[in-house]
Design an enzyme around this catalytic site. Sequence first.
Site, PDB file in Angstrom:
ATOM      1  N   CYS A 159       4.878   7.503   1.695  1.00  0.00           N
ATOM      2  CA  CYS A 159       4.354   7.607   0.321  1.00  0.00           C
ATOM      3  C   CYS A 159       3.070   8.443   0.280  1.00  0.00           C
ATOM      4  CB  CYS A 159       4.075   6.214  -0.242  1.00  0.00           C
ATOM      5  SG  CYS A 159       3.219   6.277  -1.835  1.00  0.00           S
TER       6      CYS A 159
ATOM      7  N   VAL B 164       3.250   0.884  -4.187  1.00  0.00           N
ATOM      8  CA  VAL B 164       2.244   1.045  -3.143  1.00  0.00           C
ATOM      9  C   VAL B 164       1.469   2.319  -3.461  1.00  0.00           C
ATOM     10  CG1 VAL B 164       3.570  -0.159  -1.379  1.00  0.00           C
ATOM     11  CG2 VAL B 164       3.843   2.321  -1.597  1.00  0.00           C
TER      12      VAL B 164
ATOM     13  N   LYS C 280      12.740  -4.229  -2.785  1.00  0.00           N
ATOM     14  CA  LYS C 280      11.368  -4.758  -2.649  1.00  0.00           C
ATOM     15  C   LYS C 280      11.321  -6.261  -2.382  1.00  0.00           C
ATOM     16  CE  LYS C 280       9.662  -1.384  -5.989  1.00  0.00           C
ATOM     17  NZ  LYS C 280       9.336  -1.144  -7.392  1.00  0.00           N
TER      18      LYS C 280
ATOM     19  N   GLU D  96      -3.412   1.317  -7.261  1.00  0.00           N
ATOM     20  CA  GLU D  96      -3.597   2.681  -7.773  1.00  0.00           C
ATOM     21  C   GLU D  96      -4.444   3.423  -6.737  1.00  0.00           C
ATOM     22  OE1 GLU D  96      -2.422   4.667 -10.337  1.00  0.00           O
ATOM     23  OE2 GLU D  96      -1.018   3.011 -10.490  1.00  0.00           O
ATOM     24  N   SER D  97      -3.830   4.438  -6.129  1.00  0.00           N
ATOM     25  CA  SER D  97      -4.452   5.094  -4.981  1.00  0.00           C
ATOM     26  C   SER D  97      -5.905   5.520  -5.217  1.00  0.00           C
ATOM     27  CB  SER D  97      -3.613   6.297  -4.543  1.00  0.00           C
ATOM     28  OG  SER D  97      -3.408   7.191  -5.613  1.00  0.00           O
TER      29      SER D  97
HETATM   30  N1  LIG Z   1      -0.152   6.158  -9.609  1.00  0.00           N
HETATM   31  C1  LIG Z   1       0.198   5.442  -8.412  1.00  0.00           C
HETATM   32  C2  LIG Z   1       1.535   5.942  -7.911  1.00  0.00           C
HETATM   33  C3  LIG Z   1       2.041   5.126  -6.734  1.00  0.00           C
HETATM   34  C4  LIG Z   1       3.539   5.349  -6.511  1.00  0.00           C
HETATM   35  O1  LIG Z   1       4.238   5.914  -7.371  1.00  0.00           O
HETATM   36  N2  LIG Z   1       4.048   4.890  -5.361  1.00  0.00           N
HETATM   37  C5  LIG Z   1       5.467   4.930  -5.132  1.00  0.00           C
HETATM   38  C6  LIG Z   1       5.826   5.248  -3.696  1.00  0.00           C
HETATM   39  S1  LIG Z   1       5.394   6.885  -3.223  1.00  0.00           S
HETATM   40  C7  LIG Z   1       6.048   3.555  -5.410  1.00  0.00           C
HETATM   41  O2  LIG Z   1       5.472   2.557  -5.046  1.00  0.00           O
HETATM   42  N3  LIG Z   1       7.228   3.526  -6.004  1.00  0.00           N
HETATM   43  C8  LIG Z   1       7.939   2.309  -6.249  1.00  0.00           C
HETATM   44  C9  LIG Z   1       8.447   2.255  -7.654  1.00  0.00           C
HETATM   45  O3  LIG Z   1       8.106   3.125  -8.466  1.00  0.00           O
HETATM   46  O4  LIG Z   1       9.197   1.332  -7.949  1.00  0.00           O
HETATM   47  C10 LIG Z   1      -0.909   5.602  -7.380  1.00  0.00           C
HETATM   48  O5  LIG Z   1      -1.617   6.610  -7.434  1.00  0.00           O
HETATM   49  O6  LIG Z   1      -1.086   4.707  -6.541  1.00  0.00           O
END
Ligand SMILES: N[C@@H](CCC(=O)N[C@@H](CS)C(=O)NCC(=O)O)C(=O)O
Length: 256
Positions: A38, A78, A65, A91-92
Amino acid sequence: MSAIKDSRNINFNTKHLRKGDPLPPFNGKLRVYNMRYCPYAQRTILALNAKQIDYEVVNIDLIDKPEWLTTKSAFAKVPAIEIAEDVTIYESLVTVEYLDEVYPKRPLLPQDPLKKALDKIIVEASAPIQSLFIKILKFSDTVNEEHVAAYHKALDFIQEQLKNRGTVFLDGSEPGYADYMIWPWFERLRAFAHDERVRLEPSKYSLLLEYIDNMLKDSAVSQYLIPLEILAKFHEAYTKKERPNYELLNECLKSF
Ligand SMILES: N[C@@H](CCC(=O)N[C@@H](CS)C(=O)NCC(=O)O)C(=O)O
């Protein structure tokens, strides 16, 4: 590159936990809910690595999940960091700002409000790079000239920032917030070098290519780097609309 010896021994490649898998008991150590591939979670990992904070990784299977994921991340995504049992931040970019405030060693965000704002603008400017990457991966046929033009405009902007700043990294002689927050997409774009829409033309992007080479040598980056052929193989699943193999890295490492 930081010359300080890193004594942490972090396993980035723990098995991705899925539905039915129990939540590992919290042992007091800062924890990152992660997915090894990710790019957003990588931002958090890079900040932790740069600051040499000790932590543990709980990798998550995002297709199937675990039931408890929403108790750690309300968005069921994540990254999330658990700073005390059941106290989580997600949120990263929010996690990185938090870590930078709480762990003052090796500051990543500039102290100066203007410089800080400019760094955040660079991160915003990288949005078309992120979206082209996702489109190519998941909906390659929908990519049009406009998307590619926006991607190149974003690259031009970042290269211009590098040129104007006159430093090895956007944040100076060591990478900082802007560098680490945009890096995950530059790392991944290397796996698409064969794609004309994405390729960084050396005559146009020599400074950016040199910058990428320098980033690859940074220890926070290099210790978490995924070999290009493994990254490409992982991505292949998305283009073929198959289930991604989260354990690919472990399987490949074992076979060496
Ligand atoms: N805006 C979020 C985006 C995080 C994100 O989209 N992570 C993806 C993995 S790369 C995720 O967890 N996806 C699972 C889902 O959307 O169900 C951040 O910056 O943390």
